[in-house]
Design a protein around this motif. Sequence first.
Motif, PDB file in Angstrom:
ATOM      1  N   VAL A   1       0.845  -1.200   0.000  1.00 43.88           N
ATOM      2  CA  VAL A   1       0.000   0.000   0.000  1.00 43.88           C
ATOM      3  C   VAL A   1       0.879   1.249   0.000  1.00 43.88           C
ATOM      4  O   VAL A   1       0.595   2.226  -0.699  1.00 43.88           O
ATOM      5  CB  VAL A   1      -0.948  -0.016   1.214  1.00 43.88           C
ATOM      6  N   ALA A   2       1.940   1.222   0.768  1.00 42.20           N
ATOM      7  CA  ALA A   2       2.851   2.367   0.831  1.00 42.20           C
ATOM      8  C   ALA A   2       3.473   2.653  -0.529  1.00 42.20           C
ATOM      9  O   ALA A   2       3.544   3.813  -0.962  1.00 42.20           O
ATOM     10  CB  ALA A   2       3.942   2.105   1.872  1.00 42.20           C
ATOM     11  N   ASP A   3       3.902   1.614  -1.233  1.00 39.17           N
ATOM     12  CA  ASP A   3       4.505   1.795  -2.555  1.00 39.17           C
ATOM     13  C   ASP A   3       3.501   2.380  -3.541  1.00 39.17           C
ATOM     14  O   ASP A   3       3.837   3.246  -4.349  1.00 39.17           O
ATOM     15  CB  ASP A   3       5.033   0.461  -3.088  1.00 39.17           C
ATOM     16  N   GLU A   4       2.271   1.933  -3.474  1.00 39.52           N
ATOM     17  CA  GLU A   4       1.248   2.410  -4.405  1.00 39.52           C
ATOM     18  C   GLU A   4       0.911   3.877  -4.178  1.00 39.52           C
ATOM     19  O   GLU A   4       0.743   4.648  -5.125  1.00 39.52           O
ATOM     20  CB  GLU A   4      -0.022   1.569  -4.280  1.00 39.52           C
ATOM     21  N   LEU A   5       0.833   4.276  -2.901  1.00 36.90           N
ATOM     22  CA  LEU A   5       0.385   5.625  -2.570  1.00 36.90           C
ATOM     23  C   LEU A   5       1.525   6.622  -2.402  1.00 36.90           C
ATOM     24  O   LEU A   5       1.282   7.827  -2.280  1.00 36.90           O
ATOM     25  CB  LEU A   5      -0.453   5.595  -1.285  1.00 36.90           C
ATOM     26  N   GLY A   6       2.753   6.141  -2.365  1.00 38.14           N
ATOM     27  CA  GLY A   6       3.880   7.043  -2.181  1.00 38.14           C
ATOM     28  C   GLY A   6       3.996   7.587  -0.772  1.00 38.14           C
ATOM     29  O   GLY A   6       4.405   8.733  -0.568  1.00 38.14           O
ATOM     30  N   ILE A   7       3.640   6.751   0.211  1.00 33.86           N
ATOM     31  CA  ILE A   7       3.774   7.139   1.616  1.00 33.86           C
ATOM     32  C   ILE A   7       4.715   6.154   2.285  1.00 33.86           C
ATOM     33  O   ILE A   7       5.087   5.127   1.706  1.00 33.86           O
ATOM     34  CB  ILE A   7       2.404   7.154   2.343  1.00 33.86           C
ATOM     35  N   SER A   8       5.110   6.465   3.511  1.00 34.85           N
ATOM     36  CA  SER A   8       6.029   5.566   4.208  1.00 34.85           C
ATOM     37  C   SER A   8       5.302   4.303   4.645  1.00 34.85           C
ATOM     38  O   SER A   8       4.078   4.294   4.834  1.00 34.85           O
ATOM     39  CB  SER A   8       6.625   6.262   5.426  1.00 34.85           C
ATOM     40  N   ARG A   9       6.079   3.237   4.824  1.00 32.73           N
ATOM     41  CA  ARG A   9       5.498   1.981   5.286  1.00 32.73           C
ATOM     42  C   ARG A   9       4.882   2.161   6.667  1.00 32.73           C
ATOM     43  O   ARG A   9       3.814   1.606   6.959  1.00 32.73           O
ATOM     44  CB  ARG A   9       6.556   0.884   5.318  1.00 32.73           C
ATOM     45  N   ALA A  10       5.527   2.930   7.531  1.00 31.32           N
ATOM     46  CA  ALA A  10       5.009   3.146   8.884  1.00 31.32           C
ATOM     47  C   ALA A  10       3.662   3.860   8.845  1.00 31.32           C
ATOM     48  O   ALA A  10       2.748   3.537   9.611  1.00 31.32           O
ATOM     49  CB  ALA A  10       6.014   3.946   9.707  1.00 31.32           C
ATOM     50  N   THR A  11       3.546   4.833   7.939  1.00 33.55           N
ATOM     51  CA  THR A  11       2.269   5.550   7.809  1.00 33.55           C
ATOM     52  C   THR A  11       1.179   4.617   7.308  1.00 33.55           C
ATOM     53  O   THR A  11       0.058   4.586   7.845  1.00 33.55           O
ATOM     54  CB  THR A  11       2.425   6.739   6.840  1.00 33.55           C
ATOM     55  N   ALA A  12       1.498   3.826   6.283  1.00 32.93           N
ATOM     56  CA  ALA A  12       0.518   2.877   5.757  1.00 32.93           C
ATOM     57  C   ALA A  12       0.099   1.884   6.838  1.00 32.93           C
ATOM     58  O   ALA A  12      -1.092   1.577   6.993  1.00 32.93           O
ATOM     59  CB  ALA A  12       1.104   2.141   4.557  1.00 32.93           C
ATOM     60  N   GLN A  13       1.067   1.410   7.606  1.00 33.94           N
ATOM     61  CA  GLN A  13       0.773   0.456   8.674  1.00 33.94           C
ATOM     62  C   GLN A  13      -0.173   1.074   9.703  1.00 33.94           C
ATOM     63  O   GLN A  13      -1.120   0.433  10.179  1.00 33.94           O
ATOM     64  CB  GLN A  13       2.071   0.025   9.354  1.00 33.94           C
ATOM     65  N   ARG A  14       0.068   2.332  10.058  1.00 38.64           N
ATOM     66  CA  ARG A  14      -0.760   3.012  11.064  1.00 38.64           C
ATOM     67  C   ARG A  14      -2.207   3.153  10.593  1.00 38.64           C
ATOM     68  O   ARG A  14      -3.150   2.879  11.343  1.00 38.64           O
ATOM     69  CB  ARG A  14      -0.167   4.377  11.378  1.00 38.64           C
ATOM     70  N   TYR A  15      -2.377   3.538   9.341  1.00 36.85           N
ATOM     71  CA  TYR A  15      -3.731   3.728   8.818  1.00 36.85           C
ATOM     72  C   TYR A  15      -4.446   2.390   8.615  1.00 36.85           C
ATOM     73  O   TYR A  15      -5.643   2.265   8.869  1.00 36.85           O
ATOM     74  CB  TYR A  15      -3.690   4.520   7.509  1.00 36.85           C
ATOM     75  N   LEU A  16      -3.726   1.387   8.162  1.00 36.63           N
ATOM     76  CA  LEU A  16      -4.319   0.066   7.993  1.00 36.63           C
ATOM     77  C   LEU A  16      -4.743  -0.522   9.336  1.00 36.63           C
ATOM     78  O   LEU A  16      -5.818  -1.130   9.452  1.00 36.63           O
ATOM     79  CB  LEU A  16      -3.327  -0.863   7.295  1.00 36.63           C
ATOM     80  N   ALA A  17      -3.916  -0.339  10.351  1.00 39.53           N
ATOM     81  CA  ALA A  17      -4.252  -0.838  11.686  1.00 39.53           C
ATOM     82  C   ALA A  17      -5.503  -0.152  12.222  1.00 39.53           C
ATOM     83  O   ALA A  17      -6.348  -0.786  12.873  1.00 39.53           O
ATOM     84  CB  ALA A  17      -3.080  -0.617  12.634  1.00 39.53           C
ATOM     85  N   ALA A  18      -5.650   1.152  11.935  1.00 33.59           N
ATOM     86  CA  ALA A  18      -6.836   1.883  12.384  1.00 33.59           C
ATOM     87  C   ALA A  18      -8.084   1.358  11.683  1.00 33.59           C
ATOM     88  O   ALA A  18      -9.142   1.201  12.302  1.00 33.59           O
ATOM     89  CB  ALA A  18      -6.665   3.376  12.121  1.00 33.59           C
ATOM     90  N   LEU A  19      -7.983   1.058  10.394  1.00 32.85           N
ATOM     91  CA  LEU A  19      -9.118   0.489   9.665  1.00 32.85           C
ATOM     92  C   LEU A  19      -9.501  -0.875  10.237  1.00 32.85           C
ATOM     93  O   LEU A  19     -10.684  -1.217  10.339  1.00 32.85           O
ATOM     94  CB  LEU A  19      -8.783   0.354   8.178  1.00 32.85           C
ATOM     95  N   ALA A  20      -8.503  -1.659  10.627  1.00 35.46           N
ATOM     96  CA  ALA A  20      -8.766  -2.971  11.220  1.00 35.46           C
ATOM     97  C   ALA A  20      -9.455  -2.821  12.577  1.00 35.46           C
ATOM     98  O   ALA A  20     -10.379  -3.577  12.906  1.00 35.46           O
ATOM     99  CB  ALA A  20      -7.466  -3.755  11.353  1.00 35.46           C
ATOM    100  N   ARG A  21      -9.017  -1.842  13.380  1.00 35.20           N
ATOM    101  CA  ARG A  21      -9.659  -1.616  14.681  1.00 35.20           C
ATOM    102  C   ARG A  21     -11.117  -1.219  14.532  1.00 35.20           C
ATOM    103  O   ARG A  21     -11.956  -1.576  15.361  1.00 35.20           O
ATOM    104  CB  ARG A  21      -8.909  -0.530  15.458  1.00 35.20           C
ATOM    105  N   ASP A  22     -11.424  -0.489  13.463  1.00 29.65           N
ATOM    106  CA  ASP A  22     -12.798  -0.044  13.230  1.00 29.65           C
ATOM    107  C   ASP A  22     -13.657  -1.115  12.569  1.00 29.65           C
ATOM    108  O   ASP A  22     -14.849  -0.905  12.342  1.00 29.65           O
ATOM    109  CB  ASP A  22     -12.807   1.201  12.331  1.00 29.65           C
ATOM    110  N   GLY A  23     -13.050  -2.260  12.245  1.00 26.41           N
ATOM    111  CA  GLY A  23     -13.799  -3.329  11.595  1.00 26.41           C
ATOM    112  C   GLY A  23     -13.988  -3.137  10.114  1.00 26.41           C
ATOM    113  O   GLY A  23     -14.711  -3.892   9.460  1.00 26.41           O
ATOM    114  N   ILE A  24     -13.337  -2.121   9.544  1.00 27.13           N
ATOM    115  CA  ILE A  24     -13.460  -1.836   8.118  1.00 27.13           C
ATOM    116  C   ILE A  24     -12.540  -2.743   7.309  1.00 27.13           C
ATOM    117  O   ILE A  24     -12.842  -3.099   6.175  1.00 27.13           O
ATOM    118  CB  ILE A  24     -13.149  -0.350   7.849  1.00 27.13           C
ATOM    119  N   ALA A  25     -11.429  -3.110   7.926  1.00 24.28           N
ATOM    120  CA  ALA A  25     -10.487  -4.033   7.287  1.00 24.28           C
ATOM    121  C   ALA A  25     -10.299  -5.258   8.181  1.00 24.28           C
ATOM    122  O   ALA A  25     -10.555  -5.210   9.388  1.00 24.28           O
ATOM    123  CB  ALA A  25      -9.147  -3.345   7.059  1.00 24.28           C
TER     124      ALA A  25
END
Length: 224
Positions: free
Chosen positions: A175-199
Amino acid sequence: MTIRVLVVEDDFRVARVHVDFAHRVDGFAVTATARTAAEARSVLAARPIDLVLLDVYLPDESGLDLLGELTADAIMLTAASDGATVRAAYARGALNYLVKPFTAEQLADRLTAYRHYRALVAAERPLTQAEIDRCWRVLHDGDRPAAPKGQSAVTVRLVSEALRGAARPRTAAEVADELGISRATAQRYLAALARDGIAEVQLRYGVTGRPEHQYRWASVTSSR
């Protein structure tokens, strides 16, 4: 274009709150209120209405009965949260469903999404399948949780779309490579989506034996 709104709510204090909430949103004007289904029918027969904000619990009959008769669009604003009522509301044509109590911001998000949807379907030419698909996504854009504090709503949306459009589970690095963001940033946002039940998140073990998190769009949200 001003979207003309009818609020159907038997409690005059709650109706006043709904009117106030709707008036705060650009492009909307509440032109009438009704306490009963009979009053709502009289209003609808007498003046043009684009959108009905409708309660289920009315003194004379269920709002679901009125919903099935409407030619105007409708969003349910109600305390009824059982699955049978929700299914019936969508089956009878409700475009969205918001359970009381809700905030002005929650209603504003849905009204704004509805306004964007109306703009898309206003085209006088036939719509392509891609445009029809976009109508559905836009209509329910306001249903998504707001970005948590410290997160960018834009990044939340980009990460969500990257995940939702994927044919297989994806890692934060992908996801980070596709969007041009850092891996840590992608990880943080993905984890938040998982906590919300969206992912949904699962572990994959690579050749080194070190587990790697993979994320995919949750099945309960895949129709959005």
